[in-house]
Design a protein around this motif. Sequence first.
Motif, PDB file in Angstrom:
ATOM      1  N   GLU A   3      -8.484   7.023 -19.032  1.00  0.00           N
ATOM      2  CA  GLU A   3      -7.453   7.906 -18.489  1.00  0.00           C
ATOM      3  C   GLU A   3      -7.213   9.085 -19.430  1.00  0.00           C
ATOM      4  OE1 GLU A   3      -2.967   7.559 -16.634  1.00  0.00           O
ATOM      5  OE2 GLU A   3      -3.925   5.767 -17.439  1.00  0.00           O
ATOM      6  N   ARG A   4      -7.134   8.816 -20.730  1.00  0.00           N
ATOM      7  CA  ARG A   4      -6.920   9.900 -21.716  1.00  0.00           C
ATOM      8  C   ARG A   4      -8.083  10.878 -21.728  1.00  0.00           C
ATOM      9  NH1 ARG A   4      -4.668   5.723 -25.044  1.00  0.00           N
ATOM     10  NH2 ARG A   4      -6.677   5.527 -26.052  1.00  0.00           N
ATOM     11  N   ALA A   5      -9.259  10.380 -21.429  1.00  0.00           N
ATOM     12  CA  ALA A   5     -10.449  11.239 -21.403  1.00  0.00           C
ATOM     13  C   ALA A   5     -10.529  12.046 -20.120  1.00  0.00           C
ATOM     14  CB  ALA A   5     -11.707  10.396 -21.581  1.00  0.00           C
ATOM     15  N   ALA A  11     -10.746   5.067 -14.439  1.00  0.00           N
ATOM     16  CA  ALA A  11      -9.540   4.391 -14.936  1.00  0.00           C
ATOM     17  C   ALA A  11      -8.835   3.676 -13.783  1.00  0.00           C
ATOM     18  CB  ALA A  11      -8.598   5.394 -15.589  1.00  0.00           C
ATOM     19  N   ALA A  12      -8.775   4.333 -12.614  1.00  0.00           N
ATOM     20  CA  ALA A  12      -8.137   3.716 -11.452  1.00  0.00           C
ATOM     21  C   ALA A  12      -8.870   2.444 -11.049  1.00  0.00           C
ATOM     22  CB  ALA A  12      -8.108   4.707 -10.286  1.00  0.00           C
ATOM     23  N   ASP A  13     -10.205   2.507 -11.029  1.00  0.00           N
ATOM     24  CA  ASP A  13     -10.985   1.314 -10.681  1.00  0.00           C
ATOM     25  C   ASP A  13     -10.734   0.188 -11.681  1.00  0.00           C
ATOM     26  OD1 ASP A  13     -12.081   2.614  -8.477  1.00  0.00           O
ATOM     27  OD2 ASP A  13     -13.900   3.230  -9.566  1.00  0.00           O
ATOM     28  N   PHE A  14     -10.666   0.532 -12.969  1.00  0.00           N
ATOM     29  CA  PHE A  14     -10.388  -0.457 -14.011  1.00  0.00           C
ATOM     30  C   PHE A  14      -9.016  -1.102 -13.785  1.00  0.00           C
ATOM     31  CE2 PHE A  14      -8.260  -1.471 -18.005  1.00  0.00           C
ATOM     32  CZ  PHE A  14      -9.109  -2.443 -18.503  1.00  0.00           C
ATOM     33  N   TYR A  15      -8.005  -0.262 -13.577  1.00  0.00           N
ATOM     34  CA  TYR A  15      -6.652  -0.790 -13.353  1.00  0.00           C
ATOM     35  C   TYR A  15      -6.594  -1.668 -12.108  1.00  0.00           C
ATOM     36  CZ  TYR A  15      -4.510   2.293 -16.890  1.00  0.00           C
ATOM     37  OH  TYR A  15      -4.151   2.917 -18.061  1.00  0.00           O
ATOM     38  N   LYS A  16      -7.295  -1.252 -11.055  1.00  0.00           N
ATOM     39  CA  LYS A  16      -7.303  -2.030  -9.813  1.00  0.00           C
ATOM     40  C   LYS A  16      -7.903  -3.418 -10.061  1.00  0.00           C
ATOM     41  CE  LYS A  16      -9.102  -1.905  -5.068  1.00  0.00           C
ATOM     42  NZ  LYS A  16      -9.951  -1.151  -4.143  1.00  0.00           N
ATOM     43  N   LYS A  17      -9.025  -3.470 -10.763  1.00  0.00           N
ATOM     44  CA  LYS A  17      -9.661  -4.756 -11.064  1.00  0.00           C
ATOM     45  C   LYS A  17      -8.765  -5.628 -11.945  1.00  0.00           C
ATOM     46  CE  LYS A  17     -14.344  -3.102 -10.548  1.00  0.00           C
ATOM     47  NZ  LYS A  17     -15.453  -2.464 -11.240  1.00  0.00           N
ATOM     48  N   ALA A  18      -7.995  -4.980 -12.815  1.00  0.00           N
ATOM     49  CA  ALA A  18      -7.096  -5.716 -13.718  1.00  0.00           C
ATOM     50  C   ALA A  18      -5.801  -6.134 -13.018  1.00  0.00           C
ATOM     51  CB  ALA A  18      -6.787  -4.860 -14.940  1.00  0.00           C
ATOM     52  N   GLY A  19      -5.606  -5.667 -11.773  1.00  0.00           N
ATOM     53  CA  GLY A  19      -4.409  -6.037 -11.023  1.00  0.00           C
ATOM     54  C   GLY A  19      -3.198  -5.161 -11.315  1.00  0.00           C
ATOM     55  N   SER A  20      -3.398  -4.049 -12.006  1.00  0.00           N
ATOM     56  CA  SER A  20      -2.298  -3.130 -12.321  1.00  0.00           C
ATOM     57  C   SER A  20      -2.280  -2.027 -11.252  1.00  0.00           C
ATOM     58  CB  SER A  20      -2.493  -2.538 -13.717  1.00  0.00           C
ATOM     59  OG  SER A  20      -1.411  -1.687 -14.036  1.00  0.00           O
ATOM     60  N   MET A  21      -1.698  -2.373 -10.110  1.00  0.00           N
ATOM     61  CA  MET A  21      -1.791  -1.507  -8.936  1.00  0.00           C
ATOM     62  C   MET A  21      -1.040  -0.181  -9.087  1.00  0.00           C
ATOM     63  SD  MET A  21      -3.925  -2.890  -7.139  1.00  0.00           S
ATOM     64  CE  MET A  21      -4.727  -4.453  -7.166  1.00  0.00           C
ATOM     65  N   ARG A  22       0.108  -0.201  -9.748  1.00  0.00           N
ATOM     66  CA  ARG A  22       0.849   1.056  -9.925  1.00  0.00           C
ATOM     67  C   ARG A  22       0.037   2.043 -10.774  1.00  0.00           C
ATOM     68  NH1 ARG A  22       5.716   1.907  -8.610  1.00  0.00           N
ATOM     69  NH2 ARG A  22       6.334  -0.260  -8.781  1.00  0.00           N
ATOM     70  N   ASP A  23      -0.569   1.550 -11.853  1.00  0.00           N
ATOM     71  CA  ASP A  23      -1.403   2.418 -12.682  1.00  0.00           C
ATOM     72  C   ASP A  23      -2.645   2.875 -11.918  1.00  0.00           C
ATOM     73  OD1 ASP A  23       0.250   2.373 -14.968  1.00  0.00           O
ATOM     74  OD2 ASP A  23      -0.628   0.470 -15.630  1.00  0.00           O
ATOM     75  N   ALA A  24      -3.216   1.976 -11.130  1.00  0.00           N
ATOM     76  CA  ALA A  24      -4.382   2.341 -10.316  1.00  0.00           C
ATOM     77  C   ALA A  24      -4.003   3.439  -9.323  1.00  0.00           C
ATOM     78  CB  ALA A  24      -4.919   1.114  -9.583  1.00  0.00           C
ATOM     79  N   GLU A  36      -7.128   6.217  -1.365  1.00  0.00           N
ATOM     80  CA  GLU A  36      -7.088   4.971  -2.128  1.00  0.00           C
ATOM     81  C   GLU A  36      -5.735   4.799  -2.831  1.00  0.00           C
ATOM     82  OE1 GLU A  36      -8.538   1.352  -3.255  1.00  0.00           O
ATOM     83  OE2 GLU A  36      -9.585   2.748  -1.943  1.00  0.00           O
ATOM     84  N   ALA A  37      -5.084   5.899  -3.147  1.00  0.00           N
ATOM     85  CA  ALA A  37      -3.801   5.830  -3.865  1.00  0.00           C
ATOM     86  C   ALA A  37      -2.707   5.210  -3.005  1.00  0.00           C
ATOM     87  CB  ALA A  37      -3.378   7.226  -4.331  1.00  0.00           C
ATOM     88  N   ALA A  38      -2.621   5.606  -1.745  1.00  0.00           N
ATOM     89  CA  ALA A  38      -1.528   5.126  -0.887  1.00  0.00           C
ATOM     90  C   ALA A  38      -1.498   3.600  -0.774  1.00  0.00           C
ATOM     91  CB  ALA A  38      -1.601   5.787   0.490  1.00  0.00           C
ATOM     92  N   PRO A  39      -2.615   2.946  -0.440  1.00  0.00           N
ATOM     93  CA  PRO A  39      -2.546   1.481  -0.345  1.00  0.00           C
ATOM     94  C   PRO A  39      -2.263   0.804  -1.686  1.00  0.00           C
ATOM     95  CG  PRO A  39      -4.693   2.292   0.418  1.00  0.00           C
ATOM     96  CD  PRO A  39      -3.895   3.474   0.020  1.00  0.00           C
TER      97      PRO A  39
END
Length: 176
Positions: A3-5, A11-24, A36-39
């Motif tokens: 995300e910083r890069a 980063a969104a795909d990573f967060y989604k896989k990790a279950g951090s939906m708000r960050d995704a 993809e953001a809305a759902p």
Amino acid sequence: ALERAGDHGDAADFYKKAGSMRDAARCYEAAGNLEEAAPRYLDAGDRLAAAEIYERLGEIDTAIAVLQAASSDAEIGGHVAARMGRLFERKGLDSLAVDQYRHAVADQSPSAANLEIWYRLGSALERTGRVREAIATFRRVIAIEYNYRDATRRLSRLEERAAQVVSVRRSPLGER
């Protein structure tokens, strides 16, 4: 680090896989992937953010459905009602918009924080032909901020319209 890069998509795909939906959701939005953001906002329980994204996508009916499911939450009720009012306006359903705007400002006087909602309420009242109510609402807006958008012009036009109706009612039959 992704995300910083500036690699918001990965980063969104990573967060989604990790279950951090708000960050995704936030990263998908930053990457411009609103579909993809809305759902993901829905998965995170943030119906207001999801509805905003659906509105930006032009999916007004979906945005309304999302907000209607959130409207029972008293904490966000006013925000939901204001957003729904705007969505109903976009669909040309001004009577429903009036109801939602009234709910959004229930027990609130006009202030800098809610002036846009009061203005939109006045506009919707005007479009539904409720001239007296629109006049009263625009007067309240102008009392807080005289030059708010075109409220002064609208108020003048509505007052002229109301005066014409009164003069027609007072004139004897047959006179024009």
